[in-house]
Scaffold this motif. Structure first.
Motif, PDB file in Angstrom:
ATOM      1  N   GLU A  17       0.778  -1.226   0.000  1.00  0.00           N
ATOM      2  CA  GLU A  17       0.000   0.000   0.000  1.00  0.00           C
ATOM      3  C   GLU A  17       0.816   1.286   0.000  1.00  0.00           C
ATOM      4  O   GLU A  17       1.410   1.669   0.997  1.00  0.00           O
ATOM      5  CB  GLU A  17      -0.993   0.056   1.162  1.00  0.00           C
ATOM      6  N   LEU A  18       0.802   1.917  -1.137  1.00  0.00           N
ATOM      7  CA  LEU A  18       1.327   3.272  -1.260  1.00  0.00           C
ATOM      8  C   LEU A  18       0.203   4.202  -0.823  1.00  0.00           C
ATOM      9  O   LEU A  18      -0.748   4.436  -1.560  1.00  0.00           O
ATOM     10  CB  LEU A  18       1.724   3.575  -2.710  1.00  0.00           C
ATOM     11  N   GLY A  19       0.294   4.692   0.393  1.00  0.00           N
ATOM     12  CA  GLY A  19      -0.789   5.490   0.937  1.00  0.00           C
ATOM     13  C   GLY A  19      -0.497   6.972   1.026  1.00  0.00           C
ATOM     14  O   GLY A  19      -1.408   7.768   1.189  1.00  0.00           O
ATOM     15  N   TRP A  20       0.774   7.339   0.928  1.00  0.00           N
ATOM     16  CA  TRP A  20       1.170   8.736   1.096  1.00  0.00           C
ATOM     17  C   TRP A  20       2.056   9.150  -0.070  1.00  0.00           C
ATOM     18  O   TRP A  20       2.749   8.341  -0.657  1.00  0.00           O
ATOM     19  CB  TRP A  20       1.930   8.917   2.411  1.00  0.00           C
ATOM     20  N   GLU A  22       4.782  10.642   0.044  1.00  0.00           N
ATOM     21  CA  GLU A  22       6.180  10.340   0.363  1.00  0.00           C
ATOM     22  C   GLU A  22       6.531   8.907  -0.036  1.00  0.00           C
ATOM     23  O   GLU A  22       7.630   8.640  -0.514  1.00  0.00           O
ATOM     24  CB  GLU A  22       6.459  10.551   1.855  1.00  0.00           C
ATOM     25  N   ASP A  23       5.593   7.971   0.167  1.00  0.00           N
ATOM     26  CA  ASP A  23       5.807   6.577  -0.253  1.00  0.00           C
ATOM     27  C   ASP A  23       6.009   6.505  -1.765  1.00  0.00           C
ATOM     28  O   ASP A  23       6.910   5.832  -2.258  1.00  0.00           O
ATOM     29  CB  ASP A  23       4.608   5.689   0.115  1.00  0.00           C
ATOM     30  N   SER A  24       5.154   7.204  -2.494  1.00  0.00           N
ATOM     31  CA  SER A  24       5.236   7.186  -3.954  1.00  0.00           C
ATOM     32  C   SER A  24       6.530   7.821  -4.455  1.00  0.00           C
ATOM     33  O   SER A  24       7.144   7.327  -5.401  1.00  0.00           O
ATOM     34  CB  SER A  24       4.026   7.901  -4.564  1.00  0.00           C
ATOM     35  N   LYS A  25       6.944   8.907  -3.825  1.00  0.00           N
ATOM     36  CA  LYS A  25       8.207   9.553  -4.217  1.00  0.00           C
ATOM     37  C   LYS A  25       9.391   8.625  -3.960  1.00  0.00           C
ATOM     38  O   LYS A  25      10.325   8.556  -4.763  1.00  0.00           O
ATOM     39  CB  LYS A  25       8.393  10.876  -3.469  1.00  0.00           C
ATOM     40  N   THR A  26       9.355   7.897  -2.846  1.00  0.00           N
ATOM     41  CA  THR A  26      10.424   6.951  -2.533  1.00  0.00           C
ATOM     42  C   THR A  26      10.461   5.826  -3.552  1.00  0.00           C
ATOM     43  O   THR A  26      11.535   5.445  -4.029  1.00  0.00           O
ATOM     44  CB  THR A  26      10.237   6.377  -1.108  1.00  0.00           C
ATOM     45  N   VAL A  27       9.296   5.302  -3.927  1.00  0.00           N
ATOM     46  CA  VAL A  27       9.232   4.248  -4.947  1.00  0.00           C
ATOM     47  C   VAL A  27       9.759   4.766  -6.280  1.00  0.00           C
ATOM     48  O   VAL A  27      10.472   4.061  -6.992  1.00  0.00           O
ATOM     49  CB  VAL A  27       7.790   3.699  -5.071  1.00  0.00           C
ATOM     50  N   GLU A  28       9.440   6.002  -6.609  1.00  0.00           N
ATOM     51  CA  GLU A  28       9.934   6.616  -7.846  1.00  0.00           C
ATOM     52  C   GLU A  28      11.471   6.672  -7.841  1.00  0.00           C
ATOM     53  O   GLU A  28      12.120   6.349  -8.839  1.00  0.00           O
ATOM     54  CB  GLU A  28       9.340   8.018  -7.983  1.00  0.00           C
ATOM     55  N   THR A  40       1.211  -2.204  -3.964  1.00  0.00           N
ATOM     56  CA  THR A  40      -0.239  -2.182  -3.991  1.00  0.00           C
ATOM     57  C   THR A  40      -0.726  -0.783  -3.650  1.00  0.00           C
ATOM     58  O   THR A  40      -0.046  -0.013  -2.971  1.00  0.00           O
ATOM     59  CB  THR A  40      -0.845  -3.168  -2.964  1.00  0.00           C
ATOM     60  N   VAL A  41      -1.897  -0.464  -4.169  1.00  0.00           N
ATOM     61  CA  VAL A  41      -2.600   0.758  -3.798  1.00  0.00           C
ATOM     62  C   VAL A  41      -4.058   0.370  -3.568  1.00  0.00           C
ATOM     63  O   VAL A  41      -4.525  -0.627  -4.109  1.00  0.00           O
ATOM     64  CB  VAL A  41      -2.505   1.871  -4.876  1.00  0.00           C
ATOM     65  N   HIS A  42      -4.744   1.142  -2.775  1.00  0.00           N
ATOM     66  CA  HIS A  42      -6.145   0.850  -2.508  1.00  0.00           C
ATOM     67  C   HIS A  42      -7.012   1.835  -3.268  1.00  0.00           C
ATOM     68  O   HIS A  42      -6.696   3.015  -3.358  1.00  0.00           O
ATOM     69  CB  HIS A  42      -6.441   0.929  -1.019  1.00  0.00           C
ATOM     70  N   GLY A  43      -8.085   1.310  -3.832  1.00  0.00           N
ATOM     71  CA  GLY A  43      -9.024   2.134  -4.564  1.00  0.00           C
ATOM     72  C   GLY A  43     -10.102   1.252  -5.143  1.00  0.00           C
ATOM     73  O   GLY A  43      -9.957   0.029  -5.200  1.00  0.00           O
ATOM     74  N   ASN A  52      -5.658   9.821  -7.476  1.00  0.00           N
ATOM     75  CA  ASN A  52      -5.270  10.065  -6.087  1.00  0.00           C
ATOM     76  C   ASN A  52      -3.935  10.813  -6.052  1.00  0.00           C
ATOM     77  O   ASN A  52      -2.923  10.300  -6.522  1.00  0.00           O
ATOM     78  CB  ASN A  52      -5.156   8.730  -5.345  1.00  0.00           C
ATOM     79  N   PRO A  53      -3.893  12.015  -5.483  1.00  0.00           N
ATOM     80  CA  PRO A  53      -2.636  12.778  -5.437  1.00  0.00           C
ATOM     81  C   PRO A  53      -1.471  12.037  -4.784  1.00  0.00           C
ATOM     82  O   PRO A  53      -0.314  12.293  -5.116  1.00  0.00           O
ATOM     83  CB  PRO A  53      -3.006  14.028  -4.630  1.00  0.00           C
ATOM     84  N   ALA A  54      -1.759  11.113  -3.890  1.00  0.00           N
ATOM     85  CA  ALA A  54      -0.687  10.341  -3.254  1.00  0.00           C
ATOM     86  C   ALA A  54       0.043   9.462  -4.255  1.00  0.00           C
ATOM     87  O   ALA A  54       1.193   9.083  -4.031  1.00  0.00           O
ATOM     88  CB  ALA A  54      -1.248   9.479  -2.123  1.00  0.00           C
ATOM     89  N   HIS A  55      -0.604   9.154  -5.378  1.00  0.00           N
ATOM     90  CA  HIS A  55      -0.002   8.270  -6.380  1.00  0.00           C
ATOM     91  C   HIS A  55       0.563   9.020  -7.583  1.00  0.00           C
ATOM     92  O   HIS A  55       1.134   8.395  -8.481  1.00  0.00           O
ATOM     93  CB  HIS A  55      -1.031   7.244  -6.862  1.00  0.00           C
ATOM     94  N   PHE A  56       0.417  10.327  -7.628  1.00  0.00           N
ATOM     95  CA  PHE A  56       0.897  11.097  -8.773  1.00  0.00           C
ATOM     96  C   PHE A  56       2.350  10.793  -9.142  1.00  0.00           C
ATOM     97  O   PHE A  56       2.663  10.637 -10.323  1.00  0.00           O
ATOM     98  CB  PHE A  56       0.718  12.596  -8.540  1.00  0.00           C
TER      99      PHE A  56
END
Length: 140
Positions: A17-20, A22-28, A40-43, A52-56
């Motif tokens: 779960e990429l929920g924030w 910051e998580d997405s930026k780290t994965v990038e 995973t992401v929830h939706g 979802n802006p958290a996943h941008f």
């Protein structure tokens, strides 16, 4: 996540779960270093995850401030997406880059709809836009 890559030479990182943002930026960042990432992401549907802006950072989307619309600035970090939408049913989106463009343009997205119980699958054009929707048979 960054510590696993820097200190332990991780070749694959799995994130639940990429929920924030910051998580997405780290994965990038991790994916940019050549490390394979599964996340995973929830939706409710792929369109909701894209919006979802958290996943941008991982889907390559940004909000155009003047027009108040979402635009794709770069390709997504991931090549494909899998959507678990019902018990024993998944949709495989083999080209996430194209799917993001389709979702932002409110076009149906080509997917493979799998029944995991029977092993059968069908090609469909899923209308998983920003507002969601049902799958429709693909026209030849």
């Amino acid at each position: 996540m960054l510590e696993a890559v820097a200190n332990h030479s991780a070749q694959v990182v799995v994130v639940d779960e990429l929920g924030w943002v910051e998580d997405s930026k780290t994965v990038e960042i991790i994916a940019g270093k050549g490390v394979k990432v599964i996340a995973t992401v929830h939706g409710s549907h792929l369109g909701e995850a894209v919006a979802n802006p958290a996943h941008f950072p991982v889907v390559g989307v940004a909000k155009h401030l003047v027009e108040r619309t979402l635009v794709q600035e770069r390709p997504p970090v991931f090549r494909m997406a899998v959507e678990a939408y019902a018990l024993g049913r998944i949709r495989l989106c083999p080209d996430l880059d194209q799917a993001v463009r389709d979702i932002l343009a409110r076009r149906p997205t080509p997917v493979l709809d799998f029944n995991l119980r029977t092993g059968e699958y069908t090609r469909t054009a899923h209308r998983a836009g920003l507002e969601g929707g049902a799958a429709a048979p693909e026209k030849a």
